[in-house]
Design an enzyme around this catalytic site. Structure first.
Site, PDB file in Angstrom:
ATOM      1  N   HIS A  17      66.098  80.244  13.120  1.00  0.00           N
ATOM      2  CA  HIS A  17      66.303  81.102  14.300  1.00  0.00           C
ATOM      3  C   HIS A  17      66.445  82.568  13.861  1.00  0.00           C
ATOM      4  O   HIS A  17      65.844  83.465  14.458  1.00  0.00           O
ATOM      5  CB  HIS A  17      67.594  80.713  15.033  1.00  0.00           C
ATOM      6  N   LYS A  41      74.082  68.801  28.681  1.00  0.00           N
ATOM      7  CA  LYS A  41      73.895  68.453  27.269  1.00  0.00           C
ATOM      8  C   LYS A  41      75.203  68.679  26.518  1.00  0.00           C
ATOM      9  O   LYS A  41      75.789  69.766  26.610  1.00  0.00           O
ATOM     10  CB  LYS A  41      72.801  69.380  26.712  1.00  0.00           C
ATOM     11  N   ARG A  90      57.472  75.807  14.971  1.00  0.00           N
ATOM     12  CA  ARG A  90      57.607  75.245  13.620  1.00  0.00           C
ATOM     13  C   ARG A  90      56.376  74.446  13.208  1.00  0.00           C
ATOM     14  O   ARG A  90      55.952  74.477  12.063  1.00  0.00           O
ATOM     15  CB  ARG A  90      58.831  74.330  13.541  1.00  0.00           C
ATOM     16  N   SER A 127      68.562  72.530  14.477  1.00  0.00           N
ATOM     17  CA  SER A 127      70.024  72.460  14.629  1.00  0.00           C
ATOM     18  C   SER A 127      70.480  71.000  14.556  1.00  0.00           C
ATOM     19  O   SER A 127      71.517  70.697  13.956  1.00  0.00           O
ATOM     20  CB  SER A 127      70.436  73.059  15.975  1.00  0.00           C
TER      21      SER A 127
HETATM   22  O1  PNS Z   1      67.077  75.435  21.854  1.00  0.00           O
HETATM   23  P1  PNS Z   1      66.436  74.654  22.965  1.00  0.00           P
HETATM   24  O2  PNS Z   1      67.432  73.709  23.602  1.00  0.00           O
HETATM   25  O3  PNS Z   1      65.160  73.986  22.558  1.00  0.00           O
HETATM   26  O4  PNS Z   1      66.036  75.755  24.095  1.00  0.00           O
HETATM   27  C1  PNS Z   1      65.392  75.362  25.279  1.00  0.00           C
HETATM   28  C2  PNS Z   1      65.463  76.490  26.336  1.00  0.00           C
HETATM   29  C3  PNS Z   1      66.877  76.959  26.548  1.00  0.00           C
HETATM   30  C4  PNS Z   1      64.623  77.654  25.857  1.00  0.00           C
HETATM   31  C5  PNS Z   1      64.846  75.918  27.641  1.00  0.00           C
HETATM   32  O5  PNS Z   1      65.430  74.678  27.915  1.00  0.00           O
HETATM   33  C6  PNS Z   1      65.085  76.833  28.827  1.00  0.00           C
HETATM   34  O6  PNS Z   1      64.479  77.867  28.955  1.00  0.00           O
HETATM   35  N1  PNS Z   1      66.010  76.415  29.718  1.00  0.00           N
HETATM   36  C7  PNS Z   1      66.407  77.164  30.873  1.00  0.00           C
HETATM   37  C8  PNS Z   1      66.062  76.438  32.159  1.00  0.00           C
HETATM   38  C9  PNS Z   1      64.641  76.741  32.561  1.00  0.00           C
HETATM   39  O7  PNS Z   1      64.243  77.866  32.738  1.00  0.00           O
HETATM   40  N2  PNS Z   1      63.838  75.648  32.682  1.00  0.00           N
HETATM   41  C10 PNS Z   1      62.448  75.726  33.025  1.00  0.00           C
HETATM   42  C11 PNS Z   1      61.622  75.893  31.772  1.00  0.00           C
HETATM   43  S1  PNS Z   1      59.911  75.969  32.185  1.00  0.00           S
END
Ligand code: PNS
Length: 160
Positions: A17, A41, A90, A127
């Protein structure tokens, strides 16, 4: 002013990150690392702990700030005048889901998503793996910022 956002759970932040934040900070005037508040979560670290670790790990990057958000990322982007979402890729396995999110986010508000190819040094890193290895006593030094290493030791010794 060009503003980028790097969104994620960051439970905890890894060197992968951090590499993305550093590279994004060279491409934008301002980078916001935005931690998702996800009530569904369960996480090892609380939101405050994740923000503290991110703030310390990015303290050498003057144009990077840390924030949290709840709800849709596109709403956060609109409210904070974000020009682009920046994410690390990645491997091919990341691509399908990331493309789907990028396309949905574009469909919703025309916000752009830019992908940075993860440094190969960290392409296997996540993570979840860090937590799993650390939980069983494996050595994760060099894979997470020092502040995270210390917090992981404290957290895991207090939960055993
Ligand atoms: O580290 P992660 O958990 O892979 O991050 C995922 C994240 C936070 C980038 C994604 O889940 C997100 O943008 N969530 C916010 C809710 C949202 O906008 N959902 C629609 C995505 S198209």
């Amino acid at each position: 002013m060009r503003i980028a956002v790097c969104p994620g759970s960051f439970d905890p932040v890894t060197m992968g990150h951090l590499d993305v934040f550093e590279r994004a900070s060279r491409m934008s005037d301002q980078v916001i690392v935005a931690v998702l508040v996800n009530k569904k979560k369960s996480s090892l670290f609380t939101l405050d702990e994740r923000i503290e670790m991110l703030t310390e790990a990015t303290s050498h990057l003057p144009n990077v700030s840390v924030d949290s958000f709840y709800g849709l990322l596109v709403d956060y982007c609109r409210d904070h005048n974000v020009n682009a979402i920046v994410k690390g890729l990645r491997a091919v396995s990341d691509f399908d889901y990331e493309l789907q999110m990028a396309q949905m986010n574009y469909r919703l508000t025309q916000v752009e998503t830019c992908f940075i190819s993860t440094n190969p040094l960290y392409s296997y890193l996540s993570s979840s793996l860090v937590k799993e290895v650390a939980t069983h006593g494996g050595n994760v030094s060099g894979l997470v910022p020092d502040v995270v290493l210390k917090r992981l030791e404290d957290k895991l010794s207090s939960t055993i």
